[in-house]
Design a protein around this motif. Sequence first.
Motif, PDB file in Angstrom:
ATOM      1  N   GLY A 496       0.813  -1.211   0.000  1.00 49.16           N
ATOM      2  CA  GLY A 496       0.000   0.000   0.000  1.00 49.16           C
ATOM      3  C   GLY A 496       0.847   1.262   0.000  1.00 49.16           C
ATOM      4  N   ASP A 497       1.951   1.251   0.734  1.00 51.86           N
ATOM      5  CA  ASP A 497       2.854   2.410   0.738  1.00 51.86           C
ATOM      6  C   ASP A 497       3.458   2.636  -0.640  1.00 51.86           C
ATOM      7  OD1 ASP A 497       2.316   2.758   3.407  1.00 51.86           O
ATOM      8  OD2 ASP A 497       4.097   1.655   4.092  1.00 51.86           O
ATOM      9  N   ARG A 498       3.835   1.566  -1.306  1.00 50.77           N
ATOM     10  CA  ARG A 498       4.413   1.692  -2.649  1.00 50.77           C
ATOM     11  C   ARG A 498       3.397   2.305  -3.627  1.00 50.77           C
ATOM     12  NH1 ARG A 498       8.600  -1.833  -4.323  1.00 50.77           N
ATOM     13  NH2 ARG A 498      10.090  -2.116  -2.627  1.00 50.77           N
ATOM     14  N   PHE A 499       2.175   1.806  -3.576  1.00 50.04           N
ATOM     15  CA  PHE A 499       1.156   2.331  -4.492  1.00 50.04           C
ATOM     16  C   PHE A 499       0.837   3.794  -4.185  1.00 50.04           C
ATOM     17  CE2 PHE A 499      -0.150  -2.158  -5.492  1.00 50.04           C
ATOM     18  CZ  PHE A 499       0.027  -2.053  -6.864  1.00 50.04           C
ATOM     19  N   GLU A 500       0.929   4.186  -2.934  1.00 53.88           N
ATOM     20  CA  GLU A 500       0.692   5.586  -2.603  1.00 53.88           C
ATOM     21  C   GLU A 500       1.762   6.470  -3.239  1.00 53.88           C
ATOM     22  OE1 GLU A 500      -1.256   8.762  -1.438  1.00 53.88           O
ATOM     23  OE2 GLU A 500      -1.985   6.697  -1.143  1.00 53.88           O
ATOM     24  N   LYS A 501       2.990   6.023  -3.234  1.00 54.08           N
ATOM     25  CA  LYS A 501       4.052   6.763  -3.904  1.00 54.08           C
ATOM     26  C   LYS A 501       3.815   6.815  -5.409  1.00 54.08           C
ATOM     27  CE  LYS A 501       7.615   5.526  -0.510  1.00 54.08           C
ATOM     28  NZ  LYS A 501       8.899   4.798  -0.307  1.00 54.08           N
ATOM     29  N   LEU A 502       3.338   5.697  -5.957  1.00 56.82           N
ATOM     30  CA  LEU A 502       3.074   5.650  -7.394  1.00 56.82           C
ATOM     31  C   LEU A 502       1.954   6.608  -7.782  1.00 56.82           C
ATOM     32  CD1 LEU A 502       3.935   4.201 -10.008  1.00 56.82           C
ATOM     33  CD2 LEU A 502       2.137   2.506  -9.561  1.00 56.82           C
ATOM     34  N   ARG A 503       0.952   6.732  -6.953  1.00 56.76           N
ATOM     35  CA  ARG A 503      -0.145   7.670  -7.225  1.00 56.76           C
ATOM     36  C   ARG A 503       0.381   9.097  -7.347  1.00 56.76           C
ATOM     37  NH1 ARG A 503      -2.634   4.447  -3.105  1.00 56.76           N
ATOM     38  NH2 ARG A 503      -4.202   3.070  -4.014  1.00 56.76           N
ATOM     39  N   ILE A 504       1.268   9.465  -6.456  1.00 53.95           N
ATOM     40  CA  ILE A 504       1.809  10.825  -6.464  1.00 53.95           C
ATOM     41  C   ILE A 504       2.587  11.090  -7.751  1.00 53.95           C
ATOM     42  CG2 ILE A 504       3.414  12.391  -5.301  1.00 53.95           C
ATOM     43  CD1 ILE A 504       2.694  10.976  -2.673  1.00 53.95           C
ATOM     44  N   VAL A 505       3.374  10.105  -8.168  1.00 56.44           N
ATOM     45  CA  VAL A 505       4.171  10.271  -9.389  1.00 56.44           C
ATOM     46  C   VAL A 505       3.263  10.415 -10.603  1.00 56.44           C
ATOM     47  CG1 VAL A 505       5.859   9.180 -10.908  1.00 56.44           C
ATOM     48  CG2 VAL A 505       6.134   9.013  -8.425  1.00 56.44           C
ATOM     49  N   ILE A 506       2.258   9.542 -10.723  1.00 60.62           N
ATOM     50  CA  ILE A 506       1.361   9.578 -11.888  1.00 60.62           C
ATOM     51  C   ILE A 506       0.577  10.876 -11.933  1.00 60.62           C
ATOM     52  CG2 ILE A 506      -0.652   8.491 -12.962  1.00 60.62           C
ATOM     53  CD1 ILE A 506       0.339   5.818 -11.830  1.00 60.62           C
ATOM     54  N   GLU A 507       0.101  11.328 -10.789  1.00 64.89           N
ATOM     55  CA  GLU A 507      -0.715  12.545 -10.761  1.00 64.89           C
ATOM     56  C   GLU A 507       0.099  13.785 -11.123  1.00 64.89           C
ATOM     57  OE1 GLU A 507      -4.388  14.250  -8.162  1.00 64.89           O
ATOM     58  OE2 GLU A 507      -2.848  13.096  -7.110  1.00 64.89           O
ATOM     59  N   ASN A 508       1.361  13.765 -10.818  1.00 67.23           N
ATOM     60  CA  ASN A 508       2.202  14.931 -11.087  1.00 67.23           C
ATOM     61  C   ASN A 508       2.912  14.877 -12.434  1.00 67.23           C
ATOM     62  OD1 ASN A 508       1.583  16.089  -8.593  1.00 67.23           O
ATOM     63  ND2 ASN A 508       3.233  14.981  -7.554  1.00 67.23           N
ATOM     64  N   ASP A 509       2.780  13.783 -13.142  1.00 69.05           N
ATOM     65  CA  ASP A 509       3.434  13.628 -14.450  1.00 69.05           C
ATOM     66  C   ASP A 509       2.353  13.482 -15.519  1.00 69.05           C
ATOM     67  OD1 ASP A 509       4.823  12.753 -16.767  1.00 69.05           O
ATOM     68  OD2 ASP A 509       6.461  11.989 -15.508  1.00 69.05           O
ATOM     69  N   THR A 510       2.082  14.543 -16.222  1.00 70.21           N
ATOM     70  CA  THR A 510       1.003  14.535 -17.227  1.00 70.21           C
ATOM     71  C   THR A 510       1.239  13.486 -18.303  1.00 70.21           C
ATOM     72  OG1 THR A 510       0.662  16.902 -16.863  1.00 70.21           O
ATOM     73  CG2 THR A 510      -0.259  15.958 -18.882  1.00 70.21           C
ATOM     74  N   ARG A 511       2.495  13.310 -18.683  1.00 67.28           N
ATOM     75  CA  ARG A 511       2.805  12.340 -19.737  1.00 67.28           C
ATOM     76  C   ARG A 511       2.428  10.919 -19.319  1.00 67.28           C
ATOM     77  NH1 ARG A 511       7.318   9.351 -20.469  1.00 67.28           N
ATOM     78  NH2 ARG A 511       8.275  10.466 -18.722  1.00 67.28           N
ATOM     79  N   LEU A 512       2.763  10.531 -18.109  1.00 67.14           N
ATOM     80  CA  LEU A 512       2.424   9.197 -17.620  1.00 67.14           C
ATOM     81  C   LEU A 512       0.915   9.034 -17.459  1.00 67.14           C
ATOM     82  CD1 LEU A 512       5.208   8.686 -14.897  1.00 67.14           C
ATOM     83  CD2 LEU A 512       5.172   7.853 -17.276  1.00 67.14           C
ATOM     84  N   PHE A 513       0.271  10.073 -16.939  1.00 61.81           N
ATOM     85  CA  PHE A 513      -1.189  10.019 -16.759  1.00 61.81           C
ATOM     86  C   PHE A 513      -1.885   9.825 -18.105  1.00 61.81           C
ATOM     87  CE2 PHE A 513      -5.365  11.997 -16.639  1.00 61.81           C
ATOM     88  CZ  PHE A 513      -5.921  11.479 -15.485  1.00 61.81           C
ATOM     89  N   ASN A 514      -1.464  10.581 -19.116  1.00 59.24           N
ATOM     90  CA  ASN A 514      -2.091  10.480 -20.439  1.00 59.24           C
ATOM     91  C   ASN A 514      -1.850   9.114 -21.067  1.00 59.24           C
ATOM     92  OD1 ASN A 514      -3.068  13.075 -20.250  1.00 59.24           O
ATOM     93  ND2 ASN A 514      -1.358  14.002 -21.362  1.00 59.24           N
ATOM     94  N   ARG A 515      -0.679   8.551 -20.835  1.00 62.28           N
ATOM     95  CA  ARG A 515      -0.391   7.237 -21.410  1.00 62.28           C
ATOM     96  C   ARG A 515      -1.314   6.170 -20.821  1.00 62.28           C
ATOM     97  NH1 ARG A 515       5.768   5.621 -21.500  1.00 62.28           N
ATOM     98  NH2 ARG A 515       5.670   7.351 -22.967  1.00 62.28           N
ATOM     99  N   LEU A 516      -1.487   6.205 -19.521  1.00 63.07           N
ATOM    100  CA  LEU A 516      -2.401   5.249 -18.882  1.00 63.07           C
ATOM    101  C   LEU A 516      -3.846   5.479 -19.336  1.00 63.07           C
ATOM    102  CD1 LEU A 516      -0.986   5.228 -15.230  1.00 63.07           C
ATOM    103  CD2 LEU A 516      -0.846   3.376 -16.898  1.00 63.07           C
ATOM    104  N   SER A 517      -4.237   6.732 -19.440  1.00 61.94           N
ATOM    105  CA  SER A 517      -5.605   7.048 -19.876  1.00 61.94           C
ATOM    106  C   SER A 517      -5.875   6.533 -21.276  1.00 61.94           C
ATOM    107  CB  SER A 517      -5.825   8.568 -19.825  1.00 61.94           C
ATOM    108  OG  SER A 517      -5.638   9.067 -18.526  1.00 61.94           O
ATOM    109  N   THR A 518      -4.907   6.693 -22.159  1.00 61.01           N
ATOM    110  CA  THR A 518      -5.066   6.228 -23.533  1.00 61.01           C
ATOM    111  C   THR A 518      -5.253   4.717 -23.579  1.00 61.01           C
ATOM    112  OG1 THR A 518      -3.732   8.063 -24.372  1.00 61.01           O
ATOM    113  CG2 THR A 518      -3.992   6.139 -25.807  1.00 61.01           C
ATOM    114  N   SER A 519      -4.494   3.994 -22.789  1.00 61.83           N
ATOM    115  CA  SER A 519      -4.607   2.535 -22.772  1.00 61.83           C
ATOM    116  C   SER A 519      -5.950   2.088 -22.202  1.00 61.83           C
ATOM    117  CB  SER A 519      -3.461   1.939 -21.950  1.00 61.83           C
ATOM    118  OG  SER A 519      -2.207   2.236 -22.536  1.00 61.83           O
ATOM    119  N   ILE A 520      -6.424   2.779 -21.181  1.00 57.45           N
ATOM    120  CA  ILE A 520      -7.725   2.430 -20.595  1.00 57.45           C
ATOM    121  C   ILE A 520      -8.839   2.668 -21.614  1.00 57.45           C
ATOM    122  CG2 ILE A 520      -9.418   3.075 -18.856  1.00 57.45           C
ATOM    123  CD1 ILE A 520      -7.156   1.450 -17.707  1.00 57.45           C
TER     124      ILE A 520
END
Length: 619
Positions: A496-520
């Motif tokens: 759970g701690d690891r995923f919380e860190k991952l959430r912060i990274v994804i939310e602050n990185d538009t490029r990563l967020f858009n890549r995941l959104s496109t795949s979904i």
Amino acid sequence: MTARKKDEPRMSAEDRLSIYGILKKNFSFDEDYPLANLGWCFVREGINKEDYGFLKLKAMLEEMVDFVSTSTKEIGGVSQSMFALHEFAPFEEKLAEEDESEDTQEGASGSEEKPEASEASSDAEKDNKQSFSEVIADEEKCKKETNTKSNSNKKIETRSEKEISAESSPENAKGGKEGKDSKKVSATKDENDSKDKNGIRSEKATNNKNESNNKKVAKEQKDTKEAKKTDEDAGSKGDRRSSVAALPSPAQGEIAPSRRLESSKGSSSKQKTRSSSKPASRSQAVSRASGDRPRRRVIPGKALERFGYLGTWPEFLRTLANLALDEPWDFCNQDIGEATRKYDILHNYIRYTFYRLTLEDKIGFSSDEDFAVFNTGLVDRHYEDIYACFEPSDPERPEEARYAWSFAGFCTAGTGRLGKRLVRELSPLPQPASYLERKEDLLFDLDREVVCDVHHIVVDNVHRLPVNFLRDELASSQECLGILAGIEDLTDGARGDRFEKLRIVIENDTRLFNRLSTSINAAIDVAKRQVRWNYKTAVPAYYPRTNSMNLLLPLILTDSPTPDVALVVELQKSGNYQGQTVVTMAQAYRDARLLCRPYIDWLSPASIIDAAEEEDEEE
């Protein structure tokens, strides 16, 4: 075993008015709604029918025939109870008067009824208004200047609402401490009013007036305490039942016990004051049904356990599974040995089926309230309905003492002791839970637009997405790869701690967020094509926490031929589908099985292997 002691049903006119106001906020007039919607409304508002002495919701509604009617409709071959709200002129007039009273009180609050607000806002107005929230501690009079008051203030506690309404003089309407402090407030107020109007009177005259007022206040306080004691004695009369509601009893200590909706906060003319002489506002009337009562946490998955003593879950589930038509009640990665079966799917099914039945008011009770039954929704090999029967608990047995009911056994109608008693005691027989309100709950309409809450999916629920999918999509980020390294082998807390860190990274990185959104979104397009090929691909499901029907669509995010997660879509009144979230395959099957056993290859217990890691969000 003696018959259960009945509560005398009790609903005052103010109770009915309060409930009418709540229903008016949630439902339209003269429109049919499933009775489960009313039950869900009562759960949200903290209204418990047992607090009024009713075991059945329909019996409670009979006390509200002036503005509520009930009917029965058959949907999908299942009888479903409906209700409709109707406009009731006397209550409409009353609510209108309360609204006007509220507006009037708000308009006058700055001048006559809330002098303490003026004192707090400006020192210049201290000559004309006296604070009721702070009282003068030093009663020595300052006679240096005619128009100047320099009394030191001592903060006091505000009286309870009943104590406020019990005082008849406007000067004491805001209340203060009982006893000595109450006398100080009266004395000080009388003195200041006298100064403002007639100048400074002689100390002897003032003391005489204060003495008279103090005697009056003391008498009124005595009357109030006697009235309060009488109300409490009347309110506590009778045997409280809280077994049917999905709420714990005080003995279980999980949430605060409910309190009966109190009627008027003071009925005699003696209790009318400046602040209570006008009708309560509409919002205040509604609050009497919910706001004055502590909010109780509703846990749908605990409703059956709080209803009665079940014995042990393994024995309860094993007995039901052996009687019911054979089907897989465990996921494929669970040990399915006869002695160690967990019956994970059946455990989830029976708990939330019972909760739905409480919302629909489908728990059956005998006329003497000595026998309770509910339809499990399951059938035996002859396709006869299976019923769960309960009898009054035995107070001599410690394990049953805190429950109103004790599980007696399963039966089919007319078979065995319980089955024959069922036929003898109840007519009609208890019906199974029903979920469908419209055909759109069953079929996905490809012509409607699907709009997803992508942020909720790829950020808030990133822990539900396959780890391999995340590694592929986030491969360009060394930080993300470091977070995901070895995450499968961690404990739940560390993961759970690891995923919380991952959430912060994804939310602050538009490029990563858009890549995941496109795949979904690409996976959603594939799911819609699957529905076009086979309409059964969209599986209907029920979500207990929101009492809502949804459709599940399979999302394939990795190279696996089977879906990785399921997209939850809900039809909105606009006609669009809202993609609410994604759930794991185990969650999807549990929710779908509440309606019926899914016969679709993409949603099968044999292919679900993540159930052991599933979190039970209801508890």
